[in-house]
Write a protein that holds these residues in place. Structure first.
Motif, mmCIF file in Angstrom:
data_model
loop_
_atom_site.group_PDB
_atom_site.id
_atom_site.type_symbol
_atom_site.label_atom_id
_atom_site.label_comp_id
_atom_site.label_asym_id
_atom_site.label_seq_id
_atom_site.Cartn_x
_atom_site.Cartn_y
_atom_site.Cartn_z
ATOM 1 N N UNK A 37 29.213 41.729 39.578
ATOM 2 C CA UNK A 37 29.998 40.759 38.797
ATOM 3 C C UNK A 37 31.232 41.428 38.210
ATOM 4 N N UNK A 38 31.110 42.684 37.816
ATOM 5 C CA UNK A 38 32.268 43.418 37.301
ATOM 6 C C UNK A 38 33.366 43.492 38.351
ATOM 7 N N UNK A 39 32.983 43.637 39.615
ATOM 8 C CA UNK A 39 33.968 43.654 40.701
ATOM 9 C C UNK A 39 34.768 42.358 40.697
ATOM 10 N N UNK A 45 41.267 40.319 37.086
ATOM 11 C CA UNK A 45 42.059 40.824 35.964
ATOM 12 C C UNK A 45 43.000 41.964 36.372
ATOM 13 N N UNK A 46 42.914 42.393 37.633
ATOM 14 C CA UNK A 46 43.759 43.491 38.093
ATOM 15 C C UNK A 46 43.358 44.847 37.521
ATOM 16 N N UNK A 91 32.164 49.582 43.394
ATOM 17 C CA UNK A 91 33.270 48.707 42.996
ATOM 18 C C UNK A 91 34.521 48.997 43.820
ATOM 19 N N UNK A 92 34.825 50.270 44.015
ATOM 20 C CA UNK A 92 36.056 50.669 44.692
ATOM 21 C C UNK A 92 36.105 50.204 46.149
ATOM 22 N N UNK A 93 34.955 49.955 46.746
ATOM 23 C CA UNK A 93 34.927 49.438 48.126
ATOM 24 C C UNK A 93 35.577 48.061 48.208
ATOM 25 N N UNK A 94 35.522 47.322 47.112
ATOM 26 C CA UNK A 94 36.043 45.954 47.080
ATOM 27 C C UNK A 94 37.361 45.854 46.354
ATOM 28 N N UNK A 95 37.487 46.563 45.250
ATOM 29 C CA UNK A 95 38.695 46.481 44.437
ATOM 30 C C UNK A 95 39.792 47.325 45.080
ATOM 31 N N UNK A 96 40.850 46.671 45.470
ATOM 32 C CA UNK A 96 41.986 47.359 46.086
ATOM 33 C C UNK A 96 43.211 47.055 45.256
ATOM 34 N N UNK A 97 43.636 48.008 44.470
ATOM 35 C CA UNK A 97 44.845 47.829 43.669
ATOM 36 C C UNK A 97 45.974 48.654 44.269
#
Length: 98
Positions: A37-39, A45-46, A91-97
């Protein structure tokens, strides 16, 4: 659950440990659902996967709780840092900033 003092023999003691292990795994699996959920929230929220101040806050809280419960704070910190590292990698697998 029996208290350790109420375990009359090793099979009984081992059964109690096995029960605790199953509960720990269940709780870790539940914790993972919060990481997932945090992902979603961080993506919207960026926010990055790794927020160092939050990591240190979590570790400080865990160490304080460990001390209150009579658990060696060094082992608690080591376990949680590994858990946090795994969570950040998940998380980093999904979050791409960019």
């Amino acid at each position: 659950m029996l208290s350790p003092a109420d375990c009359p023999d090793m099979p009984t003691l081992r059964a109690q440990i096995d029960t605790l292990d199953r509960e720990l795994v269940r709780l870790l699996a539940l914790r993972t659902t919060y990481i997932d959920r945090a992902v979603e929230i961080k993506t919207g929220a960026g926010l990055p996967a790794n927020i160092p101040a939050r990591v240190e806050d979590v570790v400080a809280k865990v160490k304080a709780t460990a001390a209150e419960e009579g658990l060696d704070t060094e082992i608690a910190e080591a376990l949680w840092r590994q858990l946090i590292d795994w969570s950040i990698a998940r998380e980093a697998k999904t979050i791409k900033l960019d």
